[in-house]
Scaffold this active site. Structure first.
Site, short mmCIF file in Angstrom:
data_model
loop_
_atom_site.label_atom_id
_atom_site.label_comp_id
_atom_site.label_asym_id
_atom_site.label_seq_id
_atom_site.Cartn_x
_atom_site.Cartn_y
_atom_site.Cartn_z
N GLY A 118 0.82 -1.19 0.00
CA GLY A 118 0.00 0.00 0.00
C GLY A 118 0.86 1.25 0.00
O GLY A 118 2.03 1.22 0.40
N CYS A 119 0.29 2.37 -0.41
CA CYS A 119 1.08 3.60 -0.52
C CYS A 119 1.52 4.10 0.85
O CYS A 119 2.71 4.37 1.07
CB CYS A 119 0.32 4.67 -1.30
N HIS A 120 0.58 4.24 1.81
CA HIS A 120 0.97 4.68 3.15
C HIS A 120 1.97 3.70 3.76
O HIS A 120 2.95 4.10 4.41
CB HIS A 120 -0.26 4.75 4.05
#
Length: 305
Positions: A118-120
């Site tokens: 995921g990006c975060h």
């Protein structure tokens, strides 16, 4: 040798960007289904059997269904990269973060099933894992993580709100402290204690800043700014997409200058007098945080990384 790739969910934000990134890649042939057949299991199974790699850019439940279909194909199954959050901590899937630890890139290259981070989570793990492995952060320490992304990282409803002008300039969300990136953040950062994670979106399309504040004296080695930077420089030495910013940088940082790249910058800001530090990871939430990471993993799997 040409490899045939099917992007299942090619009409979404991540799928479109993957398609664009692969358009000029020599030896990568893209397969597709007509719109009316995209939810037809029989049509999917037939196409899955004709390609080398499937990249899933689907909602979680649809990604689970697609993965089950691929598993049922046995020896005829293609290799798969899942860009959803459905399999990031699932047994049998290789986490697609090649810079995570030594040998992770080789593990991705050999894997049949890869889960895209995921990006975060990409930013949080990039900041935490090297320090945990080096013993500068104890596994049981309480950590707080803040993250702001462009609205393209906020999900379908937030994207629609921002693109139609109905959204605020800035928005905190997931205030129940159960964001779907939390399991992978905790697992792959190496922490035993569950961090507090506060994600947010801003009124810009893409770009990302993930930040982690630290009190230095409670840490096991009572590190200095130089100690922190040295760990990151050693961990990411030779990694094409990671850059550790020089000490003494500016006293402000914006999120958009790496947009369109697969790069990630690691910044360490510190006040030695106060014995406090702020770790920041800056990158494109649609690049290293999504489509760029998927293409990087694909190239490793095809022996071109």
């Amino acid at each position: 040798m040409t490899a045939t790739i099917f992007i299942d969910g090619e009409a979404g934000t991540t799928g479109l960007q993957i398609r664009d990134k692969l358009a000029d890649v020599s030896g990568a042939k893209l397969a597709s289904l007509p719109p009316e057949a995209r939810k037809d299991p029989a049509a999917k199974r037939k196409l899955y059997g004709d390609v080398d790699v499937v990249i899933l850019c689907l909602p979680d439940e649809a990604a689970k269904e697609a993965a089950h279909l691929i598993h049922s194909m046995g020896d005829d199954a293609p290799r798969v990269i899942d860009a959803s959050s459905a399999h990031r901590v699932a047994p049998g899937w290789t986490y697609g973060f090649p810079e995570l630890v030594a040998g992770q890139g080789e593990a991705v290259a050999k894997a049949r099933k890869v889960s895209n981070p995921g990006c975060h989570a990409t930013g949080a793990i990039a900041l935490l894992r090297p320090l945990v492995d080096a013993g500068l952060i104890a596994r049981d320490i309480g950590v707080s993580i803040s993250s702001v992304s462009g609205y393209s990282g906020g999900g379908k409803s937030m994207i629609e709100a921002y693109e139609t002008g109905r959204a605020p300039a800035f928005e905190l969300y997931a205030l129940g402290l159960e964001h779907k990136h939390m399991p992978e953040i905790q697992l792959y950062s190496g922490l035993a204690a569950r961090p507090i994670f506060a994600p947010s979106v801003g009124n810009f399309r893409q770009g990302m800043l993930v930040s982690i504040p630290l009190h230095l004296d409670p840490l096991p080695a009572k590190p200095t700014l130089s100690d922190l930077r040295a760990v990151f420089e050693k961990h990411y030495r030779g990694q094409q997409h990671f850059h550790v910013a020089a000490a003494g940088g500016p006293d402000r940082i914006e999120p958009e200058s790496l947009n369109g790249t697969n790069d990630i910058e690691i910044h360490v800001f510190a006040n030695e007098t106060r014995r406090q530090a702020l770790l920041v990871a800056k990158f494109d939430n649609l690049g290293k945080g999504a489509s760029g990471a998927a293409v990087q993993n694909l190239m490793l799997m095809l022996g071109r990384g």
